[in-house]
Design a protein around this motif. Structure first.
Motif, short mmCIF file in Angstrom:
data_model
loop_
_atom_site.label_atom_id
_atom_site.label_comp_id
_atom_site.label_asym_id
_atom_site.label_seq_id
_atom_site.Cartn_x
_atom_site.Cartn_y
_atom_site.Cartn_z
N ALA A 32 0.94 -1.24 0.11
CA ALA A 32 0.11 -0.14 -0.01
C ALA A 32 0.57 1.27 -0.25
N MET A 33 1.94 1.23 0.78
CA MET A 33 2.61 2.54 1.01
C MET A 33 3.35 2.90 -0.51
N GLY A 184 1.76 15.45 0.41
CA GLY A 184 1.10 14.07 0.81
C GLY A 184 2.16 12.92 0.44
N GLY A 185 2.57 13.00 -0.74
CA GLY A 185 3.73 11.63 -0.93
C GLY A 185 5.02 12.03 -0.34
N LEU A 186 5.37 13.24 -0.34
CA LEU A 186 6.48 13.41 0.33
C LEU A 186 6.33 13.25 2.03
N PHE A 187 5.08 13.41 2.55
CA PHE A 187 4.97 13.17 3.91
C PHE A 187 4.79 11.58 4.20
N PRO A 193 9.13 4.89 8.36
CA PRO A 193 9.50 4.30 9.38
C PRO A 193 8.43 4.01 10.53
N LEU A 194 7.60 5.08 10.83
CA LEU A 194 6.71 5.00 11.73
C LEU A 194 5.24 4.19 11.32
N SER A 200 7.34 -0.53 2.17
CA SER A 200 8.12 0.36 1.85
C SER A 200 7.77 1.32 0.66
N PRO A 201 8.09 2.61 0.50
CA PRO A 201 8.09 3.28 -0.68
C PRO A 201 8.86 3.05 -1.79
#
Length: 308
Positions: A32-33, A184-187, A193-194, A200-201
C-alpha cells in the motif's frame, strides 16, 4: 445533446473511473505504501506540467500553501489506509467502509468549519449500526482487520473533506490538488519508519504494475478530475451529488464482475452494504441546507466522493 445531459453522462463516466481505483488497488501487487507514493508522485508530476498550476502557486501566500500541504498529509493517510484495507480484505470491503464517511461528516464538520451541529443527522450513525454489524458478520474473520483500517480511512475522508470546504474558495483546484498530492507523497515517504505495516515506498514496480499505476494516476485520477470540473458547470447540486453517491455501488459491481469477490463474501455483507448506502442517499434529505455541488479539489483526492 443538451449541455446538462452531456454533463450528466460525463459525471457518471467520471464516477465509473473512480470506481476502478479500488479494482486497480487490488490488482497492483505493490504494498500500500509504495502504491500510494507512486500514485501521488505521478499525478503531481503530471499537474506540474500545467502552466495554470505554476501561476496558481506563485499567487498563493505561504500560509495557504502550508494549510494545503497539511491537508495533503491527511489525504495521503486516507489513501494509505484505503489501499491498506484493500490489501487486508478486498475492494468491496474497502469501498463499503469509505461510504461510512457520510456518518462521520456530521460529527467532524461542526468542529472543523464552525457549521451548526445537526442532531438529527446523528440518525445516520444510528441507522448505520445494523449495517456495520451485518458487514462485519458477512466477511471472513481474516478480513476484519481490513474493516478497521477502512473505517479509519473514512474518518480521514470526513476530516480532510471538512477542511477542504473551509479553504476551497481560496485557490485554483488544480493548484490545490498539486500541492496536496505532492506534499502528501513526501509526508508518507518521510513517515515510512513509523508505518511499517504498509510496506516500503522504495519498491520499484514491474512492467505490469507500472502500466496499472499509470492507468490509476492518469485515467482514474487526472482524467475524471479534469472532466468533472467541466461537468459541474452544467449540473444542479442535486444531480451532481446523486451521481457521486453512486461510486460505492459502481465499485462493488465492478469488484463482483472483474474480481469475483462475491465468492469471498456472504449475503449478510451485501445486506449491510444496502443499509449503509441507504444512509448515504438519505443524508442530503436530512440536511436543512440544500445540497452543494461536490468540491472539485475533493474530487481530485478522495476515493469516496459522498461528502456533502
Amino acid at each position: 445533446m443538451s449541455p446538462a445531459l452531456k454533463a450528466q453522462w460525463q459525471m457518471h463516466f467520471c464516477v465509473l473511473l473512480w470506481g476502478f481505483t479500488a479494482i486497480l488497488g487490488k490488482a497492483i501487487t505493490l504494498p500500500a505504501m509504495a502504491l500510494v507514493v507512486w500514485r501521488m508522485g505521478l499525478v503531481t508530476l503530471a499537474l506540474l506540467l500545467v502552466p495554470r498550476v505554476w501561476r496558481g502557486l506563485r499567487a498563493l501566500p505561504r500560509r495557504l500553501i502550508g494549510i494545503y500541504a497539511g491537508i495533503g498529509a491527511l489525504v495521503a493517510l486516507h489513501w494509505l489506509t484505503f489501499y491498506g484495507a484493500i490489501k487486508l480484505a478486498n475492494a468491496s470491503v474497502a469501498v463499503t467502509c469509505i461510504a461510512l464517511a457520510t456518518v462521520f461528516v456530521p460529527l467532524v464538520e461542526p468542529w472543523v468549519t464552525g457549521k451548526r451541529f445537526q442532531p438529527r443527522e446523528l440518525l445516520l450513525g444510528v441507522a448505520a449500526v445494523p449495517g456495520v454489524a451485518l458487514v462485519v458478520g458477512g466477511v471472513p474473520s481474516g478480513m476484519r482487520a481490513g474493516i478497521v483500517v477502512g473505517t479509519i480511512s473514512a474518518v480521514l475522508v470526513a476530516l480532510f473533506g471538512a477542511l477542504q470546504k473551509r479553504y476551497v474558495e481560496r485557490a485554483d483546484p488544480l493548484t490545490v490538488t498539486a500541492i496536496e498530492l505532492g506534499a502528501g507523497g513526501l509526508f508518507l515517504a518521510l513517515c515510512t519508519p513509523l508505518l511499517p505495516w504498509f510496506g516500503s515506498p522504495l519498491v520499484m514496480p514491474g512492467l505490469r504494475d507500472g502500466v496499472l499505476l499509470l492507468i490509476l494516476a492518469l485515467a482514474c485520477t487526472l482524467l475524471p478530475f479534469a472532466l468533472s470540473l467541466v461537468a459541474l458547470r452544467h449540473m444542479s447540486a442535486f444531480s451532481a451529488q446523486l451521481a457521486v453517491n453512486l461510486e460505492p455501488i459502481y465499485a462493488i459491481v465492478l469488484a463482483v464482475i472483474l474480481l469475483g469477490e462475491q465468492r469471498e463474501l456472504g449475503g449478510m455483507f451485501y445486506a449491510g452494504v444496502a443499509i449503509i448506502l441507504a444512509g448515504v442517499f438519505v443524508h442530503p434529505l436530512l440536511s436543512r441546507e440544500p445540497p452543494h455541488k461536490p468540491d472539485p479539489s475533493t474530487l481530485g483526492t478522495a476515493e469516496s466522493k459522498s461528502l456533502d
